[in-house]
Design a protein around this motif. Structure first.
Motif, PDB file in Angstrom:
ATOM      1  N   ASN A  85       0.821  -1.206   0.000  1.00  0.00           N
ATOM      2  CA  ASN A  85       0.000   0.000   0.000  1.00  0.00           C
ATOM      3  C   ASN A  85       0.858   1.260   0.000  1.00  0.00           C
ATOM      4  O   ASN A  85       1.962   1.266   0.537  1.00  0.00           O
ATOM      5  CB  ASN A  85      -0.910   0.049   1.234  1.00  0.00           C
ATOM      6  CG  ASN A  85      -1.887  -1.094   1.278  1.00  0.00           C
ATOM      7  OD1 ASN A  85      -2.463  -1.475   0.264  1.00  0.00           O
ATOM      8  ND2 ASN A  85      -2.081  -1.647   2.468  1.00  0.00           N
ATOM      9  N   ILE A  86       0.309   2.319  -0.564  1.00  0.00           N
ATOM     10  CA  ILE A  86       0.863   3.650  -0.349  1.00  0.00           C
ATOM     11  C   ILE A  86      -0.060   4.372   0.630  1.00  0.00           C
ATOM     12  O   ILE A  86      -1.238   4.580   0.338  1.00  0.00           O
ATOM     13  CB  ILE A  86       0.980   4.446  -1.666  1.00  0.00           C
ATOM     14  CG1 ILE A  86       2.038   3.813  -2.569  1.00  0.00           C
ATOM     15  CG2 ILE A  86       1.345   5.906  -1.381  1.00  0.00           C
ATOM     16  CD1 ILE A  86       2.223   4.531  -3.887  1.00  0.00           C
ATOM     17  N   SER A  93       5.106   2.615   4.094  1.00  0.00           N
ATOM     18  CA  SER A  93       4.454   2.816   2.800  1.00  0.00           C
ATOM     19  C   SER A  93       5.322   2.291   1.654  1.00  0.00           C
ATOM     20  O   SER A  93       6.554   2.422   1.652  1.00  0.00           O
ATOM     21  CB  SER A  93       4.175   4.303   2.591  1.00  0.00           C
ATOM     22  OG  SER A  93       3.618   4.533   1.315  1.00  0.00           O
ATOM     23  N   PHE A  94       4.675   1.683   0.664  1.00  0.00           N
ATOM     24  CA  PHE A  94       5.370   1.125  -0.505  1.00  0.00           C
ATOM     25  C   PHE A  94       6.269   2.150  -1.169  1.00  0.00           C
ATOM     26  O   PHE A  94       7.313   1.816  -1.738  1.00  0.00           O
ATOM     27  CB  PHE A  94       4.318   0.611  -1.496  1.00  0.00           C
ATOM     28  CG  PHE A  94       4.900   0.010  -2.749  1.00  0.00           C
ATOM     29  CD1 PHE A  94       5.355  -1.295  -2.771  1.00  0.00           C
ATOM     30  CD2 PHE A  94       4.990   0.759  -3.912  1.00  0.00           C
ATOM     31  CE1 PHE A  94       5.893  -1.846  -3.925  1.00  0.00           C
ATOM     32  CE2 PHE A  94       5.524   0.218  -5.078  1.00  0.00           C
ATOM     33  CZ  PHE A  94       5.975  -1.090  -5.077  1.00  0.00           C
ATOM     34  N   SER A  95       5.889   3.418  -1.093  1.00  0.00           N
ATOM     35  CA  SER A  95       6.629   4.484  -1.762  1.00  0.00           C
ATOM     36  C   SER A  95       7.927   4.853  -1.039  1.00  0.00           C
ATOM     37  O   SER A  95       8.783   5.531  -1.608  1.00  0.00           O
ATOM     38  CB  SER A  95       5.752   5.734  -1.894  1.00  0.00           C
ATOM     39  OG  SER A  95       5.288   6.155  -0.616  1.00  0.00           O
ATOM     40  N   ASN A  96       8.086   4.410   0.204  1.00  0.00           N
ATOM     41  CA  ASN A  96       9.304   4.707   0.950  1.00  0.00           C
ATOM     42  C   ASN A  96      10.390   3.683   0.614  1.00  0.00           C
ATOM     43  O   ASN A  96      10.172   2.474   0.713  1.00  0.00           O
ATOM     44  CB  ASN A  96       9.033   4.698   2.462  1.00  0.00           C
ATOM     45  CG  ASN A  96       8.210   5.887   2.906  1.00  0.00           C
ATOM     46  OD1 ASN A  96       8.148   6.901   2.215  1.00  0.00           O
ATOM     47  ND2 ASN A  96       7.567   5.774   4.057  1.00  0.00           N
ATOM     48  N   LYS A  97      11.545   4.154   0.226  1.00  0.00           N
ATOM     49  CA  LYS A  97      12.647   3.283  -0.177  1.00  0.00           C
ATOM     50  C   LYS A  97      13.425   2.844   1.063  1.00  0.00           C
ATOM     51  O   LYS A  97      14.427   3.441   1.443  1.00  0.00           O
ATOM     52  CB  LYS A  97      13.561   3.999  -1.173  1.00  0.00           C
ATOM     53  CG  LYS A  97      12.831   4.539  -2.396  1.00  0.00           C
ATOM     54  CD  LYS A  97      12.048   3.431  -3.125  1.00  0.00           C
ATOM     55  CE  LYS A  97      11.298   3.965  -4.337  1.00  0.00           C
ATOM     56  NZ  LYS A  97      10.478   2.911  -4.995  1.00  0.00           N
ATOM     57  N   PRO A 193      -3.740   6.197  -1.827  1.00  0.00           N
ATOM     58  CA  PRO A 193      -3.915   6.252  -3.281  1.00  0.00           C
ATOM     59  C   PRO A 193      -3.628   4.943  -4.003  1.00  0.00           C
ATOM     60  O   PRO A 193      -4.019   4.804  -5.170  1.00  0.00           O
ATOM     61  CB  PRO A 193      -2.904   7.323  -3.711  1.00  0.00           C
ATOM     62  CG  PRO A 193      -1.831   7.258  -2.671  1.00  0.00           C
ATOM     63  CD  PRO A 193      -2.537   6.936  -1.378  1.00  0.00           C
ATOM     64  N   ARG A 194      -2.965   3.982  -3.349  1.00  0.00           N
ATOM     65  CA  ARG A 194      -2.592   2.747  -4.046  1.00  0.00           C
ATOM     66  C   ARG A 194      -2.626   1.567  -3.092  1.00  0.00           C
ATOM     67  O   ARG A 194      -2.306   1.688  -1.916  1.00  0.00           O
ATOM     68  CB  ARG A 194      -1.191   2.885  -4.650  1.00  0.00           C
ATOM     69  CG  ARG A 194      -0.641   1.582  -5.218  1.00  0.00           C
ATOM     70  CD  ARG A 194       0.709   1.744  -5.861  1.00  0.00           C
ATOM     71  NE  ARG A 194       1.306   0.434  -6.123  1.00  0.00           N
ATOM     72  CZ  ARG A 194       2.397   0.245  -6.851  1.00  0.00           C
ATOM     73  NH1 ARG A 194       3.016   1.280  -7.392  1.00  0.00           N
ATOM     74  NH2 ARG A 194       2.894  -0.961  -7.024  1.00  0.00           N
ATOM     75  N   GLY A 195      -2.973   0.408  -3.644  1.00  0.00           N
ATOM     76  CA  GLY A 195      -2.976  -0.823  -2.865  1.00  0.00           C
ATOM     77  C   GLY A 195      -4.374  -1.216  -2.446  1.00  0.00           C
ATOM     78  O   GLY A 195      -5.339  -0.472  -2.616  1.00  0.00           O
ATOM     79  N   LYS A 196      -4.501  -2.407  -1.869  1.00  0.00           N
ATOM     80  CA  LYS A 196      -5.810  -2.905  -1.459  1.00  0.00           C
ATOM     81  C   LYS A 196      -6.448  -2.017  -0.391  1.00  0.00           C
ATOM     82  O   LYS A 196      -7.668  -1.929  -0.280  1.00  0.00           O
ATOM     83  CB  LYS A 196      -5.675  -4.339  -0.951  1.00  0.00           C
ATOM     84  CG  LYS A 196      -7.006  -5.063  -0.805  1.00  0.00           C
ATOM     85  CD  LYS A 196      -6.821  -6.545  -0.538  1.00  0.00           C
ATOM     86  CE  LYS A 196      -8.175  -7.250  -0.464  1.00  0.00           C
ATOM     87  NZ  LYS A 196      -8.010  -8.712  -0.239  1.00  0.00           N
TER      88      LYS A 196
END
Length: 378
Positions: A85-86, A93-97, A193-196
């Motif tokens: 998820n974001i 969050s998926f967006s965090n590296k 905004p993204r993910g289940k």
């Protein structure tokens, strides 16, 4: 299903109703022996602020009558930080590296040994939402590994189906926490905004699926700071009342997470003061004598020292919010920063100084009546 009830209400209308409540509405609510959701609006409103001391005294008396002078201690046990998820507010969050990690069976045992050494028999298993790698099969294995070591296993993971919850219950799952984050549909979409997790309705239906599975206890809450806390808290109360009426065999808890700093941090849209959080805790207790109220290490030591006297029934201590954080990998990225970093022993000593008993597992069997202290509490 709760969504049918939820869809009957308009966020703006509820908010205006709360902010339109008067001193007279608050006094009427405080004078009633049994309070309803209309009373909750009054007790959450700005008009209730001058009545905080009276609310706190009443909340403490009700809590001690129902739960005794007992505070349950629990600790989060992070299994994984993998997430698909974001979420704008979360360090996982998926967006965090960040480096991702999921604990193996051997690592679970090492973490469990460290947690048991602290004295805990109640753990809250937490993970990001990554169904392919950290899904039901993984949770079954984790429960099987940990079940012999703990008396009470709770879980805060991705929403699942009723059949999945039934399976996990067979492997020792006792309690599930699922937070809606916010009941404001548009802001929910903004922050997911993204993910289940982007599916507002599916998440909203999770407590219904838990109830149908016959879970022993479920926990609700919102992330305070994403939206107007008074309105979000009223919708939480609406959700709780629906669940208590429909799935009356289950027990319920509420939590009060305030937005805390994290990697890729999000500033709160609405800032809640400490006095307002006390008002919220007391409002819930005055409307619902049975619900358990939990407070995490997100809050400061000073605040938590006060809060145990006005309605809180369980608190965490010694928490780490990263997988392997107790012994396996102490330096991995935490989901959020904790504020109260005192050890479990220090928290237990604080609880005893307040005149309460600290217990280390689900404490229904050990409830005892407590003496009422009538000093000012806030």
């Amino acid at each position: 299903m709760f969504i049918e009830v939820f869809n009957k209400y308009d966020w703006r209308g509820v908010k205006e109703d709360i902010y339109g409540r008067t001193d007279r509405d608050v006094e009427r609510a405080l004078g009633k022996p049994v309070r309803d959701l209309e009373d909750l609006k009054a007790l959450l409103s700005p008009a209730a602020a001058p009545y905080l001391e009276e609310m706190a005294q009443m909340s403490r008396r009700i809590t001690q009558k129902r739960f005794g002078k007992v505070i349950q201690l629990y600790i989060p046990f992070y299994l994984s930080n993998e997430c698909q998820n974001i979420c704008t507010y979360c360090g996982f969050s998926f967006s965090n590296k960040i480096a991702r990690r999921t604990l193996s069976a051997g690592e679970l045992l090492r973490e469990a040994a460290a947690i048991r050494e602290m004295g805990y028999e109640h753990v809250l298993l937490v993970s990001g939402e990554a169904n392919k790698t950290v899904g039901v099969d993984y949770f079954v294995k984790a429960l099987d590994v940990l079940r012999p070591h703990f008396a009470h296993l709770s879980m805060e993971v991705q929403p699942l189906e009723s059949g999945d919850y039934s399976l996990l219950m067979e492997h020792g799952l006792n309690t599930v926490l699922v937070y809606q984050e916010t009941y404001h549909r548009e802001d929910y979409t903004l922050h997911h905004p993204r993910g289940k997790k982007a599916n507002f309705d599916y998440r909203l239906g999770t407590p219904d699926r838990l109830g149908m599975a016959g879970i022993y206890k479920m926990g609700l809450g919102v992330l305070i700071g994403l939206e107007d806390w008074r309105t979000d808290s009223w919708f939480t109360g609406l959700h709780l009342r629906y669940l208590e009426n429909r799935y009356w065999r289950s027990k319920y808890s509420l939590s009060f997470p305030r937005l805390r700093p994290h990697a890729g941090g999000l500033a709160p849209k609405v800032v809640m003061s400490d006095r307002e959080l006390i008002q919220l805790i007391c409002a819930y207790r005055l409307v619902d004598e049975e619900v358990e109220l939990s407070l995490s290490t997100r809050e400061s030591p000073v605040f938590r020292d006060h809060a145990v006297r006005v309605g809180i029934t369980s608190i965490s201590a010694g928490s780490r919010t990263n997988p392997g954080g107790y012994v396996v990998d102490r330096e991995s990225l935490e989901q959020f920063e904790i504020h109260d970093d005192r050890s479990p022993e220090e928290i237990a000593a604080m609880i005893r100084r307040q005149g309460y008993d600290a217990v280390w597992k689900d404490w229904d069997p050990v409830l005892q009546a407590g003496n009422q202290n009538r000093d000012g509490v806030w």
